[in-house]
Each structure stands twice: as structure tokens, then as C-alpha cells.
Design an enzyme around this catalytic site. Structure first.
Site, short mmCIF file in Angstrom:
data_model
loop_
_atom_site.label_atom_id
_atom_site.label_comp_id
_atom_site.label_asym_id
_atom_site.label_seq_id
_atom_site.Cartn_x
_atom_site.Cartn_y
_atom_site.Cartn_z
N PRO A 1 0.83 -1.26 0.07
CA PRO A 1 0.14 0.05 -0.01
C PRO A 1 0.58 1.25 0.12
CG PRO A 1 -0.04 -0.97 2.21
CD PRO A 1 0.48 -2.17 1.20
N ASN A 2 0.32 2.29 -0.61
CA ASN A 2 0.90 3.49 -0.87
C ASN A 2 2.20 3.69 -1.64
OD1 ASN A 2 -1.29 4.73 1.05
ND2 ASN A 2 -0.09 3.65 2.68
N TYR B 1 11.43 8.63 0.85
CA TYR B 1 11.33 7.50 -0.09
C TYR B 1 11.93 7.71 -1.56
CZ TYR B 1 7.91 5.64 3.39
OH TYR B 1 7.33 5.08 4.58
N GLU C 1 12.90 -9.22 1.07
CA GLU C 1 12.21 -8.27 1.60
C GLU C 1 12.72 -6.68 1.16
OE1 GLU C 1 11.43 -8.43 5.83
OE2 GLU C 1 10.58 -6.54 5.93
N ALA D 1 3.36 -0.97 4.56
CA ALA D 1 2.75 -1.01 5.81
C ALA D 1 2.32 -2.20 6.45
CB ALA D 1 1.53 -0.02 6.04
N ARG E 1 13.63 4.34 12.22
CA ARG E 1 12.29 5.10 12.21
C ARG E 1 11.54 4.86 13.54
NH1 ARG E 1 9.47 4.93 6.72
NH2 ARG E 1 8.11 6.45 7.83
N ASN F 1 8.15 -5.68 -1.22
CA ASN F 1 8.03 -4.77 -0.31
C ASN F 1 6.52 -4.52 0.13
OD1 ASN F 1 7.88 -2.21 1.35
ND2 ASN F 1 8.97 -0.96 -0.22
N HIS G 1 12.68 -2.51 1.60
CA HIS G 1 12.05 -1.02 2.05
C HIS G 1 13.25 -0.11 1.63
CE1 HIS G 1 9.73 -3.62 4.73
NE2 HIS G 1 10.55 -4.08 5.09
N ARG H 1 5.25 10.81 -2.57
CA ARG H 1 4.90 10.64 -1.18
C ARG H 1 6.35 11.00 -0.49
NH1 ARG H 1 4.63 4.45 1.18
NH2 ARG H 1 4.29 5.21 3.18
#
Ligand code: DQA
Length: 154
Positions: free
Chosen positions: A10-11, A23, A99, A78, A108, A75, A101, A18
């Protein structure tokens, strides 16, 4: 030649617009194009998908069981920190994966330090921005080459 599934959560459709400080300013379309080009030069193909919906990602992973993917770049966005359902789907589909990111999830908020996927992954790339996808693809290419060469192969 291997068939790669690239799955983004998502996103991530808003990459480039964004929170670019976190990012980067590369769009998802640009990342997918670069991946497809690099994959082609390595003799592979890429099927890249993105969804904002957990059920869609779960359904794709179920279908992927019979789509002959050899490797996945994932990825979960969230869902990394929340989704047991997606973890279970990744587990059942059985495709080895890295995986990814874009941001460093360990630098974070505390809730981002938990991943429901890392212990299932072959490896994790976190914090290297858009190039993380390309690095993961190159690493997967090497790993697949080693698998094909057998335990004593180089
Ligand atoms: C992300 C990190 C997640 O914590 C976040 O929810 C995202 C993107 C990353 O690529 O850095 O949506 O997976």
C-alpha cells in the site's frame, strides 16, 4: 531464465510524490522499468504488481503458486508491521524472496522495527532507496545461479 514476481504494498503507487525525503523521488513506474531492463539483461522476466488492498496481495500470492515464479522481490510497505494474513500467504506460496524497504525501517518509529516477513526472507534490503530493488534483483540472480549449479557449484 527465471520469472520474478515483484510485489509492492500500500501507498507505494505514490512513490515520487510521497514523502520524498524518506522514499526518494523515483516513481514506482520508473523502478519497475529499471527492474524489467536489468532483468532482461540478466536473461530473466519480471511481473510487477502493486496493490493497496491486503486481500488482493493475498489472492496474488495464492495464484502465484501455479505461476512458476522462481523468486520474489517483496515490499509489503505498511503491511510489513501489521499483516499476519500476508505473512501466511507468503509462507504458503513458498517462493523464495528478498524483503525490500526504501527507507531504513530500523532508524524510524519503534513500530516499524517489527517485520512479519524478515524471518521468512532470504535477505532484507532496507534504507538504500530505489536502488534496493536493483540490488535485490542482482543478488537473487546470483543466488539462483548458485542453486542451479548445485551445492558444489560456483
Ligand atoms: C516501507 C517502510 C514501511 O514502514 C512503510 O509503511 C512503507 C514503505 C519502505 O519501503 O521504506 O509504506 O516499506
Amino acid at each position: 531464465m527465471a520469472k520474478f514476481l515483484v510485489l509492492n504494498g500500500p501507498n507505494l503507487n505514490l512513490l515520487g510524490e510521497r514523502e520524498p525525503g524518506l522514499y526518494g523521488d523515483t516513481s514506482l513506474g520508473e523502478i519497475e522499468l529499471e527492474l524489467a531492463q536489468e532483468a532482461r539483461s540478466l536473461g530473466h522476466t519480471v511481473d510487477a504488481r502493486q496493490s493497496n488492498a491486503e486481500h488482493q496481495m493475498v489472492d496474488w500470492l495464492h495464484a502465484a503458486r501455479s505461476e512458476n515464479f522462481e523468486f520474489m522481490l517483496l515490499n509489503p510497505a505498511a503491511f510489513t508491521h501489521t499483516s499476519v494474513a500476508l505473512r501466511d500467504a507468503v509462507s504458503v506460496c513458498g517462493i523464495p524472496f528478498i524483503e525490500i524497504h526504501l527507507s531504513n525501517i530500523y532508524a524510524r518509529e519503534p513500530f516499524r522495527k517489527t517485520s512479519y516477513f524478515s524471518d521468512l526472507a532470504v535477505g532484507v534490503v532496507s534504507g538504500l532507496g530505489a536502488q534496493g530493488y536493483l540490488l535485490a534483483l542482482k543478488a537473487a540472480d546470483k543466488l539462483l545461479g548458485q542453486t542451479r549449479a548445485g551445492p558444489s557449484g560456483h
